[in-house]
Scaffold this motif. Structure first.
Motif, PDB file in Angstrom:
ATOM      1  N   ALA A 231     -52.938   1.252  74.398  1.00 44.51           N
ATOM      2  CA  ALA A 231     -52.147   2.458  74.158  1.00 44.51           C
ATOM      3  C   ALA A 231     -50.724   2.199  74.624  1.00 44.51           C
ATOM      4  O   ALA A 231     -50.464   1.290  75.421  1.00 44.51           O
ATOM      5  N   ALA A 232     -49.818   3.029  74.146  1.00 41.26           N
ATOM      6  CA  ALA A 232     -48.430   2.974  74.615  1.00 41.26           C
ATOM      7  C   ALA A 232     -48.225   3.818  75.864  1.00 41.26           C
ATOM      8  O   ALA A 232     -47.127   3.837  76.421  1.00 41.26           O
ATOM      9  N   SER A 233     -49.249   4.472  76.326  1.00 41.55           N
ATOM     10  CA  SER A 233     -49.099   5.519  77.338  1.00 41.55           C
ATOM     11  C   SER A 233     -48.586   5.025  78.675  1.00 41.55           C
ATOM     12  O   SER A 233     -47.797   5.708  79.335  1.00 41.55           O
ATOM     13  N   LYS A 234     -49.013   3.852  79.135  1.00 42.18           N
ATOM     14  CA  LYS A 234     -48.575   3.363  80.441  1.00 42.18           C
ATOM     15  C   LYS A 234     -47.208   2.705  80.364  1.00 42.18           C
ATOM     16  O   LYS A 234     -46.310   3.010  81.152  1.00 42.18           O
ATOM     17  N   ALA A 235     -47.016   1.785  79.420  1.00 42.00           N
ATOM     18  CA  ALA A 235     -45.773   1.021  79.388  1.00 42.00           C
ATOM     19  C   ALA A 235     -44.578   1.894  79.024  1.00 42.00           C
ATOM     20  O   ALA A 235     -43.461   1.641  79.494  1.00 42.00           O
ATOM     21  N   TRP A 236     -44.783   2.917  78.191  1.00 44.17           N
ATOM     22  CA  TRP A 236     -43.677   3.797  77.831  1.00 44.17           C
ATOM     23  C   TRP A 236     -43.787   5.143  78.542  1.00 44.17           C
ATOM     24  O   TRP A 236     -43.058   6.069  78.234  1.00 44.17           O
ATOM     25  N   ASN A 237     -44.709   5.249  79.488  1.00 37.74           N
ATOM     26  CA  ASN A 237     -44.808   6.402  80.395  1.00 37.74           C
ATOM     27  C   ASN A 237     -44.975   7.718  79.638  1.00 37.74           C
ATOM     28  O   ASN A 237     -44.284   8.709  79.899  1.00 37.74           O
ATOM     29  N   ILE A 238     -45.944   7.738  78.715  1.00 38.19           N
ATOM     30  CA  ILE A 238     -46.206   8.941  77.912  1.00 38.19           C
ATOM     31  C   ILE A 238     -47.691   9.314  77.950  1.00 38.19           C
ATOM     32  O   ILE A 238     -48.298   9.589  76.914  1.00 38.19           O
TER      33      ILE A 238
END
Length: 394
Positions: A231-238
């Motif tokens: 997911a993009a959730s951790k690296a892009w903080n979303i």
């Protein structure tokens, strides 16, 4: 006080900024304490994602998302190929609400109804989720080899011999910060193959490998039988935007996941899809700066520990913004950190099954004397965190 290194100004936010945002990390922390617990960074959002969300809202993209036909599988495939040389087949990408949902869904639908080997310490939501899909957790403690943690492959294989048929891998590891090597992953695949077991690889922190290490996708070790969750959730903080991706090794398995009742993916968000597409297509310049920022924080954390708490055990991670810390002589270090140091941490007790003996005879340790520290914050705030822990633990 340590001299604060030059900052990357696009990332830093003040305490007041963060409390005004109202996110759980700060809202659920006592007002007189600093939160260093939940896996969310104290950084401003990436402009490319803010722009994508604004455009999506202005276009009225606030309904139920389509789980097929979106631009996300192609965007993810391109990002994986550019960064890791892995061209995932877009047709094998299935959306899920978040990584925990994706892992649980994949294990329930695609893996044998048998115990699951989990290297511990382990991200607590996985520990909680697997019993809900009818799987017994077999904790296998990671061991130390010099200054870094390693998978105990002999014990993993012993548990497979005792009946486990799935291995839940966190790559890079949360909370230990290891980015597993190609040799380690190859040996893990060989052990799994000997018993007809499968590896489910949670790679949500893959975009956050720090200088000096590389990320090896498990899919490049086992292209046909891998199950990867990202997911993009951790690296892009979303993390609040709710959109993870499950990648299978075959179109048939992807089709099987899509055929499950829609409620099984538990809340994929249209805005999450839009944000993930923006991150994978255009978000790498911002992420590259973030990785440099987190590298600064890792180095600063080591210097601060050496200066103020040399007795504390910490092995620098190769990825993520999380530190696994063991202060000796502290029966409840998280409680001491909060009550004596005004720092809120994640207690280690949640990071594994209860102490005891697994079915194959493995002794499972408790982690009651360990804590996870979130160092994904400003240099000034990280210094306050460590000084607070020094008050609590010395």
């Amino acid at each position: 006080m340590e001299a604060v290194a030059e900052q990357l100004p696009d990332f830093d936010l003040t305490d007041d900024d963060l409390r005004r945002r109202g996110d759980k990390k700060w809202r659920d922390c006592p007002p007189d304490a600093i939160p260093a617990w939940l896996a969310e960074m104290d950084v401003a959002p990436a402009p490319v994602i803010v722009a994508a969300l604004r455009e999506a809202v202005e276009a009225g993209l606030v309904g139920y998302p389509t789980l097929t036909g979106s631009a996300l599988p192609e965007a993810l495939s391109g990002w994986l190929h550019r960064n890791f040389g892995w061209r995932a087949e877009p047709g094998n990408v299935v959306l899920a609400g978040d990584a925990v949902v994706g892992v649980a869904l994949a294990i329930e639908a695609l893996c044998a109804d048998a115990p699951v080997v989990v290297p511990v310490p382990c991200y607590p939501p996985f520990v909680a989720a697997l019993p809900r899909v009818g799987r017994q957790i077999v904790g296998v403690p990671c061991s130390l080899d010099g200054d870094r943690y390693v998978l105990d492959l002999d014990v993993v294989e012993a548990e497979l011999a005792a009946g486990a048929r799935t291995i839940l891998l966190t790559n890079p590891h949360n909370p230990l910060g290891r980015s597993w090597s190609r040799a380690e992953l190859t040996a893990l695949r060989q052990a799994a193959d000997r018993y007809g077991a499968r590896v489910v690889s949670d790679e949500i922190h893959a975009p956050l490998v720090l200088p000096g290490a590389v990320h090896v996708p498990y899919a490049t070790i086992d292209p046909d039988r891998h199950i990867t969750v990202i997911a993009a959730s951790k690296a892009w903080n979303i993390p609040g935007l709710k959109c993870a991706q499950v990648i299978t090794g075959s179109a048939a398995e992807a089709a099987g996941l899509r055929a499950l009742p829609r409620a099984a993916n538990r809340g994929v968000s249209s805005l999450g899809v839009a944000a993930a597409v923006a991150a994978y297509r255009d978000g790498d310049p911002w992420r590259t700066g973030l990785v440099a920022y987190l590298h600064q924080r890792r180095e600063q954390f080591g210097r601060l520990l050496a200066s103020h708490m040399p007795h504390v055990t910490w092995h620098p991670g190769e990825a993520t913004y999380l530190a696994w810390v063991e202060p000796p002589g502290q029966p409840d270090p998280a409680a001491a950190a909060l009550h004596k140091g005004s720092v809120l941490l994640d207690a280690g007790t949640a990071y594994g099954p209860p102490p005891g003996t697994a079915p194959g005879g493995t002794r499972i340790p408790g982690y009651d004397t360990s804590v996870r520290v979130n160092i994904g914050t400003s240099a000034e705030r990280l210094e306050r965190i460590v000084l607070g822990l020094a008050r609590a633990w010395t």
